[in-house]
Design a protein around this motif. Structure first.
Motif, PDB file in Angstrom:
ATOM      1  N   ALA A 497      41.860  39.473  41.907  1.00 12.66           N
ATOM      2  CA  ALA A 497      41.598  38.621  40.745  1.00 12.66           C
ATOM      3  C   ALA A 497      42.828  37.806  40.362  1.00 12.66           C
ATOM      4  O   ALA A 497      43.966  38.248  40.523  1.00 12.66           O
ATOM      5  N   ARG A 498      42.556  36.616  39.866  1.00 11.57           N
ATOM      6  CA  ARG A 498      43.588  35.734  39.324  1.00 11.57           C
ATOM      7  C   ARG A 498      43.928  36.212  37.910  1.00 11.57           C
ATOM      8  O   ARG A 498      43.051  36.396  37.077  1.00 11.57           O
ATOM      9  N   ALA A 499      45.216  36.438  37.648  1.00  9.21           N
ATOM     10  CA  ALA A 499      45.664  36.907  36.329  1.00  9.21           C
ATOM     11  C   ALA A 499      46.406  35.787  35.607  1.00  9.21           C
ATOM     12  O   ALA A 499      47.176  35.046  36.217  1.00  9.21           O
ATOM     13  N   TYR A 500      46.167  35.697  34.312  1.00  9.54           N
ATOM     14  CA  TYR A 500      46.826  34.659  33.521  1.00  9.54           C
ATOM     15  C   TYR A 500      48.313  34.966  33.347  1.00  9.54           C
ATOM     16  O   TYR A 500      49.164  34.090  33.474  1.00  9.54           O
ATOM     17  N   ASP A 501      48.637  36.198  33.047  1.00  6.66           N
ATOM     18  CA  ASP A 501      50.025  36.590  32.861  1.00  6.66           C
ATOM     19  C   ASP A 501      50.146  38.084  33.145  1.00  6.66           C
ATOM     20  O   ASP A 501      49.212  38.725  33.615  1.00  6.66           O
ATOM     21  N   ARG A 502      51.321  38.643  32.806  1.00  5.94           N
ATOM     22  CA  ARG A 502      51.583  40.053  33.073  1.00  5.94           C
ATOM     23  C   ARG A 502      50.599  40.961  32.334  1.00  5.94           C
ATOM     24  O   ARG A 502      50.099  41.934  32.894  1.00  5.94           O
ATOM     25  N   PHE A 503      50.302  40.636  31.074  1.00  8.82           N
ATOM     26  CA  PHE A 503      49.437  41.491  30.280  1.00  8.82           C
ATOM     27  C   PHE A 503      47.977  41.407  30.752  1.00  8.82           C
ATOM     28  O   PHE A 503      47.253  42.403  30.728  1.00  8.82           O
ATOM     29  N   HIS A 504      47.574  40.228  31.186  1.00  9.19           N
ATOM     30  CA  HIS A 504      46.233  40.119  31.769  1.00  9.19           C
ATOM     31  C   HIS A 504      46.159  40.921  33.062  1.00  9.19           C
ATOM     32  O   HIS A 504      45.107  41.500  33.385  1.00  9.19           O
ATOM     33  N   THR A 505      47.249  40.981  33.793  1.00 11.66           N
ATOM     34  CA  THR A 505      47.305  41.809  34.998  1.00 11.66           C
ATOM     35  C   THR A 505      47.032  43.270  34.668  1.00 11.66           C
ATOM     36  O   THR A 505      46.291  43.960  35.368  1.00 11.66           O
ATOM     37  N   PHE A 506      47.636  43.743  33.574  1.00 11.19           N
ATOM     38  CA  PHE A 506      47.406  45.127  33.150  1.00 11.19           C
ATOM     39  C   PHE A 506      45.919  45.361  32.865  1.00 11.19           C
ATOM     40  O   PHE A 506      45.350  46.384  33.251  1.00 11.19           O
ATOM     41  N   ASP A 507      45.294  44.410  32.157  1.00 12.46           N
ATOM     42  CA  ASP A 507      43.872  44.533  31.835  1.00 12.46           C
ATOM     43  C   ASP A 507      43.014  44.594  33.099  1.00 12.46           C
ATOM     44  O   ASP A 507      42.045  45.351  33.180  1.00 12.46           O
ATOM     45  N   LEU A 508      43.363  43.766  34.080  1.00  7.43           N
ATOM     46  CA  LEU A 508      42.587  43.722  35.322  1.00  7.43           C
ATOM     47  C   LEU A 508      42.703  45.030  36.102  1.00  7.43           C
ATOM     48  O   LEU A 508      41.715  45.519  36.664  1.00  7.43           O
ATOM     49  N   TYR A 509      43.910  45.595  36.136  1.00  9.48           N
ATOM     50  CA  TYR A 509      44.064  46.887  36.822  1.00  9.48           C
ATOM     51  C   TYR A 509      43.256  47.966  36.091  1.00  9.48           C
ATOM     52  O   TYR A 509      42.653  48.845  36.723  1.00  9.48           O
ATOM     53  N   GLU A 510      43.222  47.872  34.783  1.00  9.82           N
ATOM     54  CA  GLU A 510      42.440  48.823  34.002  1.00  9.82           C
ATOM     55  C   GLU A 510      40.948  48.673  34.302  1.00  9.82           C
ATOM     56  O   GLU A 510      40.192  49.647  34.341  1.00  9.82           O
ATOM     57  N   ALA A 511      40.501  47.430  34.544  1.00  6.64           N
ATOM     58  CA  ALA A 511      39.089  47.156  34.826  1.00  6.64           C
ATOM     59  C   ALA A 511      38.675  47.585  36.227  1.00  6.64           C
ATOM     60  O   ALA A 511      37.475  47.721  36.507  1.00  6.64           O
ATOM     61  N   GLY A 512      39.670  47.769  37.122  1.00  7.48           N
ATOM     62  CA  GLY A 512      39.344  48.267  38.458  1.00  7.48           C
ATOM     63  C   GLY A 512      39.679  47.342  39.600  1.00  7.48           C
ATOM     64  O   GLY A 512      39.164  47.514  40.712  1.00  7.48           O
ATOM     65  N   VAL A 513      40.546  46.361  39.371  1.00 10.94           N
ATOM     66  CA  VAL A 513      40.909  45.429  40.429  1.00 10.94           C
ATOM     67  C   VAL A 513      41.805  46.109  41.461  1.00 10.94           C
ATOM     68  O   VAL A 513      42.570  47.027  41.142  1.00 10.94           O
ATOM     69  N   ASN A 514      41.682  45.684  42.728  1.00  6.63           N
ATOM     70  CA  ASN A 514      42.597  46.191  43.759  1.00  6.63           C
ATOM     71  C   ASN A 514      43.934  45.465  43.735  1.00  6.63           C
ATOM     72  O   ASN A 514      44.988  46.080  43.868  1.00  6.63           O
TER      73      ASN A 514
END
Length: 606
Positions: A497-514
């Motif tokens: 997934a494309r992340a907007y910033d560092r904090f969005h990256t955290f959210d994506l990992y929490e959601a289940g992104v590889n």
């Protein structure tokens, strides 16, 4: 002999000259190429300057342009894709044709003719002009769009109708039936056998033959072979009682997965364009101005009533098929005219005594006028009617599912899709921008319009069976929701997934992104590397530092994602702060070591 040759040459020069002058002129003033060809034919035809006296001979020859057009369309449709359109071909097509034929027959009887004459006249008008519709769709780059494919499906069904309609004309004939006449079931059997033979040849014989011809390295032979396939398929279908256009289309579909598809298309294209233009010239010449002048009230009323009735039927059927008002209206305006197969049907009806000379002349004029008016109506609609307030566009129907699903085709998703596509991977591409989708489809990249935040749309796109999901949209909340839903319905799918910033990256990992890729991270690292080089650092050293930083920072973000608390601010989360400080110290020490090594190496070399 010399005088006859000179006359033929004059006619050829007149045809070419009329097209060369009229088409660019009409396109320049916004009326389109089709109207230009029709006007040019009217000027040089038997009812204009009388340079050419037999327009029907021109039309008969130029019908091969329509045949070649259908072959090229077939090359763009794989058998699996055509199978996916079966409901549109037989469902949407049959509904439109049946409703239109019934209503126009009822309208026709109001002109004081028998129901047999009204039925034949209406049936001829039901058969839409494949040449005009295909040309307009081609100019608009809409042949590969969902809307364009629905229209093509209806046209294919109408092409199939010419066989039963000719059988009905024979049945209605007042002449005595001879014992030699073939029963309908026998004609249908011959047609099906010919179709099966064409499918067999296309599937098992044509590819090996083209491979042998390609190895001969004779370009002109490949061109001859392409023409042989198109015209041979057309001849086989015509002899079996089907239309030539149908034969060419089937041949194209059978070769759609061939390695020689693009070569065939390139070889056929010049002939297709020239003959199709010649066809429109012939239609313009065939407009009998004497008949129009003598019966102008009847013909004008016939054109208006039949086009209006057919247009209403098309609109209603499109709305019943859940098309939007705008889509249904545009389809009605595009397909409300009669077509070239009407001339075949009327000629057969005349020879069988179902209609007389007067009806044939009037109906021919009505069909030709409807073909002439269609491009003009479309121009007027695009100039005035299409500027209405845009309505909600219906999502595309996903007709092909692939192992890789890409959500978002903006500046980020385009690059990801290019890398995968050019490496040989098949992708299903989805975006919410209709103009973007239209542009990519015109370019040749199959894309679908739809809202990926709607879960049913993701399921239709093949999420449950997909091996990989790439989320490349710039909406943070939607991206996280899509990742979370994808992980729920397909636990084994790989998600990037494309992340907007560092904090969005955290959210994506929490959601289940590889893997979460920050949208500006790579370019920022590259910018830092360029800055170091411009400050005097050796390019090799700057590259080593940038590569180290790239991997170290990504590792830091993964560590941070494990302790990230969305309820706590960054600087008030001790665990995040500790990881950041520790990683910064390690990175500083490693980068200094890289600089020291580079300096020592420089001293050794000097």
């Amino acid at each position: 002999m010399a005088a006859e040759s000179a006359g033929d040459l004059i006619r050829v020069v007149a045809l070419l000259g009329a097209a060369v002058v009229a088409v660019p002129l009409f396109k320049r003033i916004g009326l389109g190429s089709v109207l230009g060809y029709l006007a040019a034919g009217l000027v040089i035809g038997p009812y204009g300057l009388q340079i050419i006296g037999d327009p029907h001979a021109i039309i008969h020859l130029a019908e091969f342009g329509v045949v070649m057009f259908l072959f090229v369309i077939g090359l763009e449709m794989k058998p699996s894709h055509l199978w996916g359109l079966r409901r549109q071909i037989f469902g949407l097509g049959s509904m439109q044709v049946i409703i239109s034929a019934i209503l126009m027959t009822i309208v026709g009887t109001q002109f004081g003719v028998s129901w047999e004459v009204a039925f034949v006249s209406s049936s001829g008008f039901v058969l839409t002009s494949t040449a005009i519709v295909m040309q307009v769709l081609g100019e608009r780059k809409e042949l590969s769009t969902k809307r364009g494919q629905k229209i093509v499906s209806i046209l294919l069904f109408e092409d199939l109708l010419i066989v039963p309609l000719l059988a009905v004309v024979t049945f209605l004939s007042p002449f005595e039936k001879t014992e030699a006449s073939m029963p309908w079931w026998q004609s249908a059997g011959i047609a099906m056998l010919a179709l099966a033979a064409l499918v067999f040849i296309g599937r098992f014989i044509l590819n090996p033959v083209f491979r042998i011809l390609a190895n001969a390295k004779a370009r002109e032979v490949m061109t001859a072979a392409a023409l042989f396939v198109v015209l041979g398929a057309a001849l086989l279908m015509e002899e079996a009682g089907l239309s030539m256009a149908m034969g060419a289309f089937v041949a194209g579909v059978m070769l759609s997965e061939s390695a020689f598809r693009h070569q065939l298309e390139a070889d056929i294209e010049p002939f297709r364009g020239l003959l199709l233009g010649l066809f429109f010239l012939g239609v313009g010449m065939a407009l009998d101005l004497k008949v129009v002048a003598e019966n102008w009230q009847l013909i004008l009323l016939g054109v208006i009533v039949l086009m209006f009735t057919k247009g209403i039927c098309i609109y209603v059927v499109a709305r019943l098929a859940k098309s939007t008002h705008k889509t249904a209206l545009e389809r009605a305006l595009l397909m409300a005219q009669g077509g070239e197969f009407a001339f075949v049907l009327f000629a057969a009806a005349l020879s069988k005594g179902v209609i007389d000379e007067t009806v044939n002349a009037n109906m021919t004029a009505i069909v030709v006028l409807s073909m002439v008016l269609t491009p003009l109506i479309l121009v007027i609609y695009e100039k005035y009617g299409a500027k209405e307030v845009a309505e909600e566009i219906e999502p595309d129907e996903i007709d092909e599912q692939h192992p890789i699903l890409i959500i978002g085709m903006g500046r980020f998703g385009q690059i990801v899709n290019d890398l995968l596509r050019l490496s040989g991977y098949a992708t299903t591409v989805v975006d919410l921008n209709p103009n973007m989708i239209k542009g990519f489809n015109e370019y040749g990249i199959k894309s679908y319009f739809g809202d990926a935040s709607r879960r049913e749309f993701l399921i239709a796109a093949g999420l449950e069976q997909a091996e990989m999901l790439v989320v490349a949209i710039d909406n943070k909340a939607q991206a996280s929701d899509i990742v979370h839903f994808a992980r729920e319905v397909n636990p084994n799918i790989k998600i990037i997934a494309r992340a907007y910033d560092r904090f969005h990256t955290f959210d994506l990992y929490e959601a289940g992104v590889n893997e979460a890729v920050r949208e500006t991270f790579d370019s920022a690292v590259r910018t830092g590397r360029v800055a170091l080089e411009n400050l005097g650092m050796e390019p090799e050293v700057a590259k080593e530092i940038a590569e180290y930083y790239f991997h170290a920072d990504r590792h830091e973000v993964k560590l941070m994602s494990q302790v990230y608390d969305p309820q706590a601010q960054f600087f008030k989360n001790p665990a995040l702060r500790d990881i950041a400080r520790e990683c910064d110290q390690k990175m500083a020490a490693e980068i200094q070591e890289i600089l020291v090594r580079a300096k020592e190496k420089e001293q050794e070399e000097s």
